[in-house]
Design a protein around this motif. Structure first.
Motif, PDB file in Angstrom:
ATOM      1  N   LEU A 159       0.845  -1.194   0.000  1.00 53.66           N
ATOM      2  CA  LEU A 159       0.000   0.000   0.000  1.00 53.66           C
ATOM      3  C   LEU A 159       0.884   1.249   0.000  1.00 53.66           C
ATOM      4  CD1 LEU A 159      -2.590  -1.115   2.724  1.00 53.66           C
ATOM      5  CD2 LEU A 159      -2.709  -1.444   0.239  1.00 53.66           C
ATOM      6  N   HIS A 160       0.737   2.081  -0.995  1.00 54.30           N
ATOM      7  CA  HIS A 160       1.548   3.295  -1.147  1.00 54.30           C
ATOM      8  C   HIS A 160       1.095   4.396  -0.187  1.00 54.30           C
ATOM      9  CE1 HIS A 160      -1.808   5.363  -3.032  1.00 54.30           C
ATOM     10  NE2 HIS A 160      -2.019   4.264  -3.741  1.00 54.30           N
ATOM     11  N   GLY A 161       1.827   5.496  -0.178  1.00 52.33           N
ATOM     12  CA  GLY A 161       1.508   6.621   0.685  1.00 52.33           C
ATOM     13  C   GLY A 161       0.710   7.701  -0.013  1.00 52.33           C
ATOM     14  N   GLU A 192     -12.084   3.878   6.200  1.00 52.95           N
ATOM     15  CA  GLU A 192     -12.815   3.591   4.958  1.00 52.95           C
ATOM     16  C   GLU A 192     -11.878   3.008   3.903  1.00 52.95           C
ATOM     17  OE1 GLU A 192     -16.078   6.776   4.019  1.00 52.95           O
ATOM     18  OE2 GLU A 192     -14.433   7.797   5.062  1.00 52.95           O
ATOM     19  N   GLN A 193     -10.696   3.589   3.793  1.00 49.00           N
ATOM     20  CA  GLN A 193      -9.707   3.067   2.842  1.00 49.00           C
ATOM     21  C   GLN A 193      -9.361   1.619   3.187  1.00 49.00           C
ATOM     22  OE1 GLN A 193      -8.570   4.439   0.090  1.00 49.00           O
ATOM     23  NE2 GLN A 193      -8.058   6.611   0.328  1.00 49.00           N
ATOM     24  N   ALA A 194      -9.205   1.355   4.481  1.00 49.22           N
ATOM     25  CA  ALA A 194      -8.848   0.003   4.921  1.00 49.22           C
ATOM     26  C   ALA A 194      -9.961  -0.995   4.601  1.00 49.22           C
ATOM     27  CB  ALA A 194      -8.554   0.012   6.417  1.00 49.22           C
ATOM     28  N   ARG A 195     -11.210  -0.598   4.857  1.00 49.14           N
ATOM     29  CA  ARG A 195     -12.333  -1.490   4.540  1.00 49.14           C
ATOM     30  C   ARG A 195     -12.354  -1.805   3.046  1.00 49.14           C
ATOM     31  NH1 ARG A 195     -14.924   1.284   8.745  1.00 49.14           N
ATOM     32  NH2 ARG A 195     -15.664   2.962   7.381  1.00 49.14           N
ATOM     33  N   ARG A 196     -12.025  -0.812   2.253  1.00 52.88           N
ATOM     34  CA  ARG A 196     -12.009  -1.002   0.802  1.00 52.88           C
ATOM     35  C   ARG A 196     -10.904  -1.989   0.394  1.00 52.88           C
ATOM     36  NH1 ARG A 196     -14.751   1.938  -2.784  1.00 52.88           N
ATOM     37  NH2 ARG A 196     -15.413   3.277  -1.081  1.00 52.88           N
ATOM     38  N   ILE A 197      -9.739  -1.870   1.022  1.00 49.64           N
ATOM     39  CA  ILE A 197      -8.655  -2.823   0.732  1.00 49.64           C
ATOM     40  C   ILE A 197      -9.091  -4.242   1.104  1.00 49.64           C
ATOM     41  CG2 ILE A 197      -6.290  -3.505   1.287  1.00 49.64           C
ATOM     42  CD1 ILE A 197      -6.515  -0.941  -0.379  1.00 49.64           C
ATOM     43  N   GLY A 198      -9.745  -4.383   2.250  1.00 48.06           N
ATOM     44  CA  GLY A 198     -10.238  -5.696   2.657  1.00 48.06           C
ATOM     45  C   GLY A 198     -11.220  -6.273   1.648  1.00 48.06           C
ATOM     46  N   ALA A 199     -12.123  -5.421   1.128  1.00 51.20           N
ATOM     47  CA  ALA A 199     -13.093  -5.873   0.133  1.00 51.20           C
ATOM     48  C   ALA A 199     -12.401  -6.284  -1.160  1.00 51.20           C
ATOM     49  CB  ALA A 199     -14.108  -4.765  -0.134  1.00 51.20           C
ATOM     50  N   VAL A 200     -11.362  -5.556  -1.546  1.00 53.24           N
ATOM     51  CA  VAL A 200     -10.588  -5.903  -2.750  1.00 53.24           C
ATOM     52  C   VAL A 200      -9.953  -7.281  -2.587  1.00 53.24           C
ATOM     53  CG1 VAL A 200      -8.489  -5.362  -4.043  1.00 53.24           C
ATOM     54  CG2 VAL A 200     -10.120  -3.547  -3.506  1.00 53.24           C
ATOM     55  N   LEU A 201      -9.310  -7.504  -1.471  1.00 53.03           N
ATOM     56  CA  LEU A 201      -8.635  -8.785  -1.235  1.00 53.03           C
ATOM     57  C   LEU A 201      -9.639  -9.928  -1.172  1.00 53.03           C
ATOM     58  CD1 LEU A 201      -5.948  -7.628   1.364  1.00 53.03           C
ATOM     59  CD2 LEU A 201      -5.663  -8.039  -1.089  1.00 53.03           C
ATOM     60  N   GLY A 259       2.817  -1.156   4.296  1.00 56.43           N
ATOM     61  CA  GLY A 259       2.371   0.188   3.969  1.00 56.43           C
ATOM     62  C   GLY A 259       3.503   1.186   4.064  1.00 56.43           C
ATOM     63  N   HIS A 260       3.560   2.076   3.093  1.00 53.58           N
ATOM     64  CA  HIS A 260       4.545   3.153   3.115  1.00 53.58           C
ATOM     65  C   HIS A 260       3.870   4.441   3.552  1.00 53.58           C
ATOM     66  CE1 HIS A 260       6.776   6.479   0.827  1.00 53.58           C
ATOM     67  NE2 HIS A 260       7.566   6.131   1.835  1.00 53.58           N
ATOM     68  N   SER A 261       4.423   5.116   4.561  1.00 53.46           N
ATOM     69  CA  SER A 261       3.924   6.406   5.029  1.00 53.46           C
ATOM     70  C   SER A 261       2.432   6.318   5.346  1.00 53.46           C
ATOM     71  CB  SER A 261       4.227   7.479   3.976  1.00 53.46           C
ATOM     72  OG  SER A 261       4.111   8.760   4.523  1.00 53.46           O
ATOM     73  N   THR A 262       1.584   7.084   4.661  1.00 51.98           N
ATOM     74  CA  THR A 262       0.139   7.029   4.920  1.00 51.98           C
ATOM     75  C   THR A 262      -0.408   5.629   4.661  1.00 51.98           C
ATOM     76  OG1 THR A 262      -0.178   9.374   4.439  1.00 51.98           O
ATOM     77  CG2 THR A 262      -2.102   7.953   4.193  1.00 51.98           C
ATOM     78  N   ALA A 320      -0.666   3.682   7.755  1.00 50.59           N
ATOM     79  CA  ALA A 320      -1.852   3.932   8.571  1.00 50.59           C
ATOM     80  C   ALA A 320      -3.015   3.080   8.072  1.00 50.59           C
ATOM     81  CB  ALA A 320      -2.212   5.414   8.533  1.00 50.59           C
ATOM     82  N   VAL A 321      -3.160   2.983   6.745  1.00 49.03           N
ATOM     83  CA  VAL A 321      -4.221   2.154   6.170  1.00 49.03           C
ATOM     84  C   VAL A 321      -3.982   0.684   6.516  1.00 49.03           C
ATOM     85  CG1 VAL A 321      -5.338   1.424   4.028  1.00 49.03           C
ATOM     86  CG2 VAL A 321      -4.618   3.798   4.297  1.00 49.03           C
ATOM     87  N   ALA A 322      -2.739   0.233   6.427  1.00 47.16           N
ATOM     88  CA  ALA A 322      -2.405  -1.149   6.769  1.00 47.16           C
ATOM     89  C   ALA A 322      -2.739  -1.439   8.229  1.00 47.16           C
ATOM     90  CB  ALA A 322      -0.926  -1.420   6.498  1.00 47.16           C
TER      91      ALA A 322
END
Length: 333
Positions: free
Chosen positions: A90-92, A134-143, A155-158, A161-163
């Motif tokens: 996950l990028h920043g 919200e970003q994290a929930r979206r990553i979970g749905a993608v996976l 995760g890098h930088s921001t 935080a999502v990770a």
């Protein structure tokens, strides 16, 4: 008795005989024209269909795809053998999947899933949906859609935080977590370049964003690197493709997440095996703040000398080796 035909009658008779031949010729020409147009039309359709097919096959071959989700579709790139341990990258802020390119060779034996966060890269850029949770929930749905059941999340930088938020939400999914130059707390932030600070200033920032050039973007990225790095054009293009809303909303969400609770405290409560990679010359976060992560149980902290905020570009060999070893070590047995 035969009627005598005068020369005038012969001329009239000749014209009468010739009149029907014109429509027949016209009909034949029209028929040939229609057939030609139909043939050309079919060729155009076939060519267009083949072009779409070729592009689709090329995208599939490269592992790129768009995952459809309510509220905004997400761009994903998969590399490596599907049956290998999965590592999610996950990028920043203002990043994209391209920020991980330098470490891909080191991870080639893993199943690597790179994701563009909402508002970034090839993902949708709606007006809302940029909160870290919200970003994290979206990553979970993608996976989930990709069929990934267990993964090491990086995760890098921001993106760190999502990770972390994903790990808080999905104990079933995240087996281990690695953070690269993710600021542990809000007051550890050193600041951005002058241009980047202007961009986040109300009114003035929006005007600057509308007038942005490649040169402006490169100036704004100056604090992202300490070592001399040739920034790829793709990274500049991905930033240019962002909306002002997606940029500032993600920035605000990251700050709010850190103010709510420091990341080391969040990780300590999770009990996950953790790797922290931090550049000793980071110009965006206090390098000494990396020591905050030492209070996290099962955490390993790696400080890279002479490296700034983006180890993936500044020292890809070391960074890639650390991530590979960590992913193999924490892979589900």
């Amino acid at each position: 008795m035969d009627k005598t035909t005068t020369p005038q009658d012969q001329r009239t008779h000749g014209r009468a005989d010739a009149a029907p031949s014109a429509p027949r010729g016209w009909r034949a020409w029209s028929r040939r024209r229609r057939i030609t147009l139909l043939a050309v039309g079919w060729l155009v359709v076939l060519f267009a269909g083949n072009t779409v097919s070729v592009r689709t096959e090329a995208a599939e071959a490269s592992g790129e795809q768009i995952v459809r989700l309510p509220g905004g579709d997400i761009h994903v790139v998969q590399d490596g053998p599907p049956g290998a341990p999965t590592v999610v990258l996950l990028h920043g802020l203002a990043g994209s999947t391209a920020w991980w390119d330098p470490v891909l060779p080191a991870l080639r034996n893993l199943h690597v899933v790179r994701v563009d966060l909402l508002g970034h890269g090839g993902s949708a850029k709606p007006a809302e949906g940029y909160g870290i949770a919200e970003q994290a929930r979206r990553i979970g749905a993608v996976l989930d859609q990709l069929g990934v059941r267990r993964a090491t999340v990086v995760g890098h930088s921001t993106g760190g935080a999502v990770a972390t938020s994903l790990a808080e939400q999905r104990h079933d999914l995240v087996t281990a977590i690695a953070l690269i130059d993710t600021g542990p707390r809000a007051d550890a932030f050193l600041g951005d370049s002058f241009v980047a600070r202007l961009v986040t200033t109300p009114v003035v920032g929006e005007l600057i964003w509308r007038l942005r050039t490649d040169s402006t973007i490169r100036d704004a990225l100056s604090t992202a690197f300490t070592r001399g790095v040739q920034i790829p054009d793709q990274i500049i293009a991905d930033i240019r493709g962002m909306t002002y809303r997606s940029l500032t909303a993600t920035d605000e969400a990251s700050g709010a997440f850190l103010k709510e609770r420091p990341i080391p405290d969040r990780l300590a409560a999770l009990g996950l095996t953790t790797l922290v990679i931090f550049g000793a010359q980071d110009r965006r976060w206090q390098p000494s703040s990396a020591q905050d992560y030492r209070r996290v149980p099962h955490a390993r902290v790696e400080i890279l000398d002479g490296v700034g905020h983006t180890p993936m570009f500044e020292d890809p060999d070391t960074t890639g080796a650390l991530l590979y070893g960590f992913a193999i070590e924490t892979a589900p047995r």
